[in-house]
Design a protein around this motif. Structure first.
Motif, PDB file in Angstrom:
ATOM      1  N   LEU A  65       0.828  -1.204   0.000  1.00  0.00           N
ATOM      2  CA  LEU A  65       0.000   0.000   0.000  1.00  0.00           C
ATOM      3  C   LEU A  65       0.866   1.260   0.000  1.00  0.00           C
ATOM      4  O   LEU A  65       2.037   1.226   0.433  1.00  0.00           O
ATOM      5  CB  LEU A  65      -0.898   0.019   1.242  1.00  0.00           C
ATOM      6  CG  LEU A  65      -1.990  -1.045   1.344  1.00  0.00           C
ATOM      7  CD1 LEU A  65      -2.651  -0.990   2.722  1.00  0.00           C
ATOM      8  CD2 LEU A  65      -3.035  -0.868   0.244  1.00  0.00           C
ATOM      9  N   ASP A  68       1.169   6.635   2.899  1.00  0.00           N
ATOM     10  CA  ASP A  68       0.198   7.402   3.671  1.00  0.00           C
ATOM     11  C   ASP A  68      -0.951   6.526   4.162  1.00  0.00           C
ATOM     12  O   ASP A  68      -1.509   6.769   5.249  1.00  0.00           O
ATOM     13  CB  ASP A  68      -0.330   8.590   2.876  1.00  0.00           C
ATOM     14  CG  ASP A  68      -1.009   8.197   1.573  1.00  0.00           C
ATOM     15  OD1 ASP A  68      -0.801   7.046   1.125  1.00  0.00           O
ATOM     16  OD2 ASP A  68      -1.747   9.021   1.011  1.00  0.00           O
ATOM     17  N   GLU A  69      -1.309   5.485   3.406  1.00  0.00           N
ATOM     18  CA  GLU A  69      -2.345   4.572   3.868  1.00  0.00           C
ATOM     19  C   GLU A  69      -1.836   3.717   5.022  1.00  0.00           C
ATOM     20  O   GLU A  69      -2.568   3.453   5.988  1.00  0.00           O
ATOM     21  CB  GLU A  69      -2.823   3.682   2.718  1.00  0.00           C
ATOM     22  CG  GLU A  69      -3.586   4.432   1.626  1.00  0.00           C
ATOM     23  CD  GLU A  69      -4.184   3.492   0.606  1.00  0.00           C
ATOM     24  OE1 GLU A  69      -4.608   2.381   0.987  1.00  0.00           O
ATOM     25  OE2 GLU A  69      -4.219   3.863  -0.591  1.00  0.00           O
ATOM     26  N   LYS A  70      -0.587   3.294   4.939  1.00  0.00           N
ATOM     27  CA  LYS A  70      -0.027   2.517   6.043  1.00  0.00           C
ATOM     28  C   LYS A  70       0.112   3.370   7.301  1.00  0.00           C
ATOM     29  O   LYS A  70      -0.115   2.889   8.427  1.00  0.00           O
ATOM     30  CB  LYS A  70       1.330   1.928   5.633  1.00  0.00           C
ATOM     31  CG  LYS A  70       1.225   0.860   4.545  1.00  0.00           C
ATOM     32  CD  LYS A  70       2.551   0.225   4.201  1.00  0.00           C
ATOM     33  CE  LYS A  70       3.420   1.105   3.352  1.00  0.00           C
ATOM     34  NZ  LYS A  70       4.604   0.386   2.801  1.00  0.00           N
ATOM     35  N   ALA A  72      -1.783   5.481   8.395  1.00  0.00           N
ATOM     36  CA  ALA A  72      -3.067   5.686   9.077  1.00  0.00           C
ATOM     37  C   ALA A  72      -3.144   4.903  10.378  1.00  0.00           C
ATOM     38  O   ALA A  72      -3.928   5.248  11.275  1.00  0.00           O
ATOM     39  CB  ALA A  72      -4.220   5.299   8.145  1.00  0.00           C
TER      40      ALA A  72
END
Length: 342
Positions: A65, A68-70, A72
């Protein structure tokens, strides 16, 4: 000095039907490995291959991923529970950043749990990502399976010391501190800017009593073999269907150094991502770890100095609880996080 990590079929410890003689035979092999190298492979462990493969697939999807998604579920959001994601370089070993990213998990504890209510570090709920779906269930199922295996292996270690098989369960691991990591070691340069090897994780020992590691086919794990002033690093390559098992500092302390907490390190030379899933089966948080009065250790005396240890510390002089020891260790691994949550 040893030149290989032995492989042990532990089926007699986990199948629930083997007799005492078969269990003792396995225990003797475990004891020999703990004395010589502190490391051994285990097969016949009973952990389903499908569960392992499913968790590996989901873990790779997570690490693929965008950052920035990680982030989160970054560890700063986990608070004192010390759970969540950290990026490459976010974890230190011996003061140097590791070349790995990872997810920290532990026993899933709700707000009503007494240790959570008390704000005890390393206890609380996990942080699970929205993507990929199913990771939460896979992680919790895997941790439950490895916890059962941990109890079985500790029974074997007890037998190897000529103790009753429930020795550790009744004194140290009735409510074990269970910690689980999923690490991704990206490919990269073999040397850092200072010219030293760019270790995925540098030389270290584990903190508790038992580690069970699932590693993918990339390899890179090395174990330190020492005889006086002579040192060599022994590869521990992947073996299909196995876990790499090693003992930690607390079992070294309990056995007065007879069972060895052996330094190890990782360098990813494969040219691709390396997935590693270490599971830590440790004493309860408030347990005071003391030397064992065991027949097999009657002539043993604890080492008095720490000159040969990677960190210069002597675990045999430890005072206080396992929680005290562990907190001091992880606070050095994540110094910035430590200042935020403690």
């Amino acid at each position: 000095m040893f030149d290989r990590v032995p492989l042990i079929d532990v089926g007699a410890l986990v199948d629930g039907v083997s007799g005492r003689a078969a269990r003792r035979s396995v225990a003797e092999r475990i004891g020999a490995a703990c004395r010589e190298s502190g490391f051994f492979y285990v097969v016949g462990h009973g952990v389903g291959a499908g569960l392992q493969a499913h968790l590996e697939t989901l873990s790779r999807r997570f690490f693929a991923l965008p950052v920035d998604e990680k982030m989160a579920i970054r560890m700063a959001r986990g608070g004192a529970a010390w759970r969540g994601y950290f990026p490459v370089g976010g974890e230190l070993t011996s003061g140097r950043p590791d070349r790995k990213e990872g997810l920290y998990f532990g026993s899933e504890l709700g707000p009503e749990h007494p240790l959570v209510r008390a704000g005890t570090p390393l206890h609380g709920p996990n942080l699970f990502p929205e993507e990929p779906p199913g990771l939460r269930e896979a992680v919790l199922d895997y941790m439950a399976a490895l916890t059962r295996l941990g109890h079985s292996l500790m029974e074997g270690i007890a037998l190897s010391l000529e103790l009753e098989d429930d020795y550790f369960a009744t004194r140290y691991t009735a409510d074990p501190l269970v910690l689980f990591r999923v690490f991704n070691y990206p490919p990269g340069p073999g040397t850092a800017e200072d010219g030293r090897p760019a270790w995925g994780v540098g030389e270290h020992t584990d903190y508790g009593v038992l580690t069970l590691l699932k590693q993918d086919s990339a390899g890179g794990l090395q174990v330190k073999s020492r005889d006086g002033g002579s040192v060599r690093w022994v590869d521990a390559p992947p073996i299909d269907g196995s876990f790499v098992c090693n003992i930690g500092d607390m079992l070294d302390r309990m056995t007065r150094g007879v069972y060895r907490s052996t330094p190890h390190r990782v360098l990813n030379r494969s040219g691709r991502d390396r997935l590693s899933l270490p599971f830590f089966f440790d004493p309860g948080w408030s347990t005071e770890v003391r030397p064992i009065d065991a027949p097999a250790l009657a002539q043993a005396s604890a080492p008095e100095d720490s000159t040969e240890r990677w960190d210069g510390r002597n675990v045999h002089s430890l005072q206080g609880t396992y929680g005290d020891y562990l907190l001091g260790k992880v606070g050095k691994v994540f110094p910035e996080l430590r200042t935020q949550v403690l």
